[in-house]
Design a protein around this motif. Sequence first.
Motif, PDB file in Angstrom:
ATOM      1  N   SER A   1      -0.712   8.070   2.917  1.00 40.09           N
ATOM      2  CA  SER A   1      -1.921   8.084   3.745  1.00 40.09           C
ATOM      3  C   SER A   1      -1.602   7.947   5.236  1.00 40.09           C
ATOM      4  O   SER A   1      -2.182   8.640   6.071  1.00 40.09           O
ATOM      5  CB  SER A   1      -2.864   6.960   3.308  1.00 40.09           C
ATOM      6  OG  SER A   1      -2.218   5.690   3.419  1.00 40.09           O
ATOM      7  N   SER A   2      -0.675   7.055   5.579  1.00 34.10           N
ATOM      8  CA  SER A   2      -0.319   6.843   6.989  1.00 34.10           C
ATOM      9  C   SER A   2       0.939   7.600   7.394  1.00 34.10           C
ATOM     10  O   SER A   2       1.283   7.630   8.578  1.00 34.10           O
ATOM     11  CB  SER A   2      -0.119   5.352   7.260  1.00 34.10           C
ATOM     12  OG  SER A   2       0.954   4.840   6.477  1.00 34.10           O
TER      13      SER A   2
ATOM     14  N   GLN B   1       2.314  -5.171  14.046  1.00 32.86           N
ATOM     15  CA  GLN B   1       1.005  -4.586  14.319  1.00 32.86           C
ATOM     16  C   GLN B   1       0.974  -3.924  15.695  1.00 32.86           C
ATOM     17  O   GLN B   1       0.355  -2.873  15.870  1.00 32.86           O
ATOM     18  CB  GLN B   1      -0.076  -5.660  14.215  1.00 32.86           C
ATOM     19  CG  GLN B   1      -0.321  -6.153  12.797  1.00 32.86           C
ATOM     20  CD  GLN B   1      -1.342  -7.275  12.733  1.00 32.86           C
ATOM     21  OE1 GLN B   1      -1.541  -8.011  13.705  1.00 32.86           O
ATOM     22  NE2 GLN B   1      -1.991  -7.424  11.588  1.00 32.86           N
TER      23      GLN B   1
ATOM     24  N   ASP C   1       0.815  -1.214   0.000  1.00 37.76           N
ATOM     25  CA  ASP C   1       0.000   0.000   0.000  1.00 37.76           C
ATOM     26  C   ASP C   1       0.851   1.268   0.000  1.00 37.76           C
ATOM     27  O   ASP C   1       0.379   2.344   0.359  1.00 37.76           O
ATOM     28  CB  ASP C   1      -0.930   0.007   1.221  1.00 37.76           C
ATOM     29  CG  ASP C   1      -1.946  -1.126   1.180  1.00 37.76           C
ATOM     30  OD1 ASP C   1      -2.369  -1.489   0.059  1.00 37.76           O
ATOM     31  OD2 ASP C   1      -2.308  -1.653   2.243  1.00 37.76           O
TER      32      ASP C   1
ATOM     33  N   SER D   1       4.337   5.585   2.491  1.00 37.59           N
ATOM     34  CA  SER D   1       2.878   5.538   2.454  1.00 37.59           C
ATOM     35  C   SER D   1       2.343   6.928   2.778  1.00 37.59           C
ATOM     36  O   SER D   1       2.389   7.355   3.945  1.00 37.59           O
ATOM     37  CB  SER D   1       2.334   4.522   3.472  1.00 37.59           C
ATOM     38  OG  SER D   1       0.922   4.585   3.543  1.00 37.59           O
TER      39      SER D   1
ATOM     40  N   GLY E   1       2.391  -0.376  15.723  1.00 37.47           N
ATOM     41  CA  GLY E   1       1.671   0.653  14.975  1.00 37.47           C
ATOM     42  C   GLY E   1       1.877   0.678  13.482  1.00 37.47           C
ATOM     43  O   GLY E   1       1.576   1.691  12.843  1.00 37.47           O
ATOM     44  N   VAL E   2       2.369  -0.422  12.875  1.00 36.86           N
ATOM     45  CA  VAL E   2       2.517  -0.474  11.425  1.00 36.86           C
ATOM     46  C   VAL E   2       1.129  -0.711  10.825  1.00 36.86           C
ATOM     47  O   VAL E   2       0.598  -1.819  10.878  1.00 36.86           O
ATOM     48  CB  VAL E   2       3.498  -1.574  10.999  1.00 36.86           C
ATOM     49  CG1 VAL E   2       3.627  -1.600   9.482  1.00 36.86           C
ATOM     50  CG2 VAL E   2       4.862  -1.341  11.641  1.00 36.86           C
ATOM     51  N   GLN E   3       0.549   0.319  10.236  1.00 38.08           N
ATOM     52  CA  GLN E   3      -0.843   0.257   9.796  1.00 38.08           C
ATOM     53  C   GLN E   3      -1.036  -0.603   8.550  1.00 38.08           C
ATOM     54  O   GLN E   3      -2.109  -1.167   8.345  1.00 38.08           O
ATOM     55  CB  GLN E   3      -1.360   1.674   9.541  1.00 38.08           C
ATOM     56  CG  GLN E   3      -1.357   2.548  10.786  1.00 38.08           C
ATOM     57  CD  GLN E   3      -1.881   3.944  10.508  1.00 38.08           C
ATOM     58  OE1 GLN E   3      -2.476   4.208   9.470  1.00 38.08           O
ATOM     59  NE2 GLN E   3      -1.663   4.856  11.448  1.00 38.08           N
ATOM     60  N   SER E   4      -0.035  -0.695   7.715  1.00 39.04           N
ATOM     61  CA  SER E   4      -0.193  -1.400   6.445  1.00 39.04           C
ATOM     62  C   SER E   4       0.106  -2.890   6.541  1.00 39.04           C
ATOM     63  O   SER E   4       0.118  -3.585   5.529  1.00 39.04           O
ATOM     64  CB  SER E   4       0.730  -0.780   5.390  1.00 39.04           C
ATOM     65  OG  SER E   4       2.093  -0.900   5.796  1.00 39.04           O
ATOM     66  N   CYS E   5       0.323  -3.395   7.761  1.00 44.15           N
ATOM     67  CA  CYS E   5       0.707  -4.791   7.930  1.00 44.15           C
ATOM     68  C   CYS E   5      -0.514  -5.704   7.803  1.00 44.15           C
ATOM     69  O   CYS E   5      -1.463  -5.602   8.576  1.00 44.15           O
ATOM     70  CB  CYS E   5       1.372  -4.997   9.287  1.00 44.15           C
ATOM     71  SG  CYS E   5       2.053  -6.644   9.510  1.00 44.15           S
ATOM     72  N   SER E   6      -0.473  -6.607   6.840  1.00 40.60           N
ATOM     73  CA  SER E   6      -1.566  -7.554   6.638  1.00 40.60           C
ATOM     74  C   SER E   6      -1.503  -8.663   7.692  1.00 40.60           C
ATOM     75  O   SER E   6      -0.436  -8.969   8.224  1.00 40.60           O
ATOM     76  CB  SER E   6      -1.482  -8.175   5.247  1.00 40.60           C
ATOM     77  OG  SER E   6      -1.536  -7.169   4.247  1.00 40.60           O
TER      78      SER E   6
ATOM     79  N   GLN F   1       3.985   6.750   6.823  1.00 45.97           N
ATOM     80  CA  GLN F   1       4.933   5.777   7.357  1.00 45.97           C
ATOM     81  C   GLN F   1       5.962   5.410   6.302  1.00 45.97           C
ATOM     82  O   GLN F   1       5.631   5.230   5.129  1.00 45.97           O
ATOM     83  CB  GLN F   1       4.201   4.528   7.837  1.00 45.97           C
ATOM     84  CG  GLN F   1       3.309   4.790   9.048  1.00 45.97           C
ATOM     85  CD  GLN F   1       2.709   3.522   9.639  1.00 45.97           C
ATOM     86  OE1 GLN F   1       2.867   2.427   9.098  1.00 45.97           O
ATOM     87  NE2 GLN F   1       2.021   3.670  10.749  1.00 45.97           N
TER      88      GLN F   1
END
Length: 236
Positions: free
Chosen positions: A93-94, A213, A74, A91, A216-221, A96
């Motif tokens: 959006s975040s 996660q 992402d 990223s 705070g890694v927002q893009s982590c699936s 990061q």
Amino acid sequence: MSCPGFGELNIPSSRAFWDDCDEDELENLKPVEKLQLKFDGEPAGEVAPVESELLVVIEGVNVTHFATSLLAKDSKRLCGIPAKTSSLHWSPSSKQLLAILEEDLTSSGEITELLLPYAKLAKKVVTLTLKPKVEFKSEDIQLYRDHIAIVRGVGVDQKDITELEAPNFIAGVAAGVASWRDQEELPVSSFVIYTDKLPLDATAAQPVIKLLQSVGVQSCSPNYVPPRKENSYLYM
């Protein structure tokens, strides 16, 4: 006269033997190429570093597929990092940043210098080093025999994370960035995960995903699908 052999005593110039080398030998030495970030379509050194809410540095052997498919899908690739297949992703959006580093200790000092402008502007930095479980040293090593992964922190104030104990240590770019942030009294959290499977498979990736996660890694699936292996052509 050529350079004396290694270990040969040659007084008074036995310190490095440079005085005893032929001048033409020194002239033929090629200058060492200065490492630079490789921005796509942009001149080297002319791209200003971005200010991020979080910079994640993940370093280890064979981490590229895991990090790019799970964390960077992402985000936009900013540039290549001169260490094998390493790269830096952003990223918007975040806000990061993700630095994916294939372990290359021979150039870790120079690469650390290249990433320090980004580390300086980041509000928070998290470093994660992935290592084979066989490298973990402990007097109670038998207690971890059946563990998928051993998670340790360096200067991390988290109840569920044990501090990395000697003689274990982290090195490379992750250690360099973390040390610089610590000296500058800037927020940094460092982790090391010893895993019994490198490159990571779907099971071995779970402790890594859980840790990312939690910081705070927002893009982590939540799940990782490793690359498909080619047939081995072995017959039973």
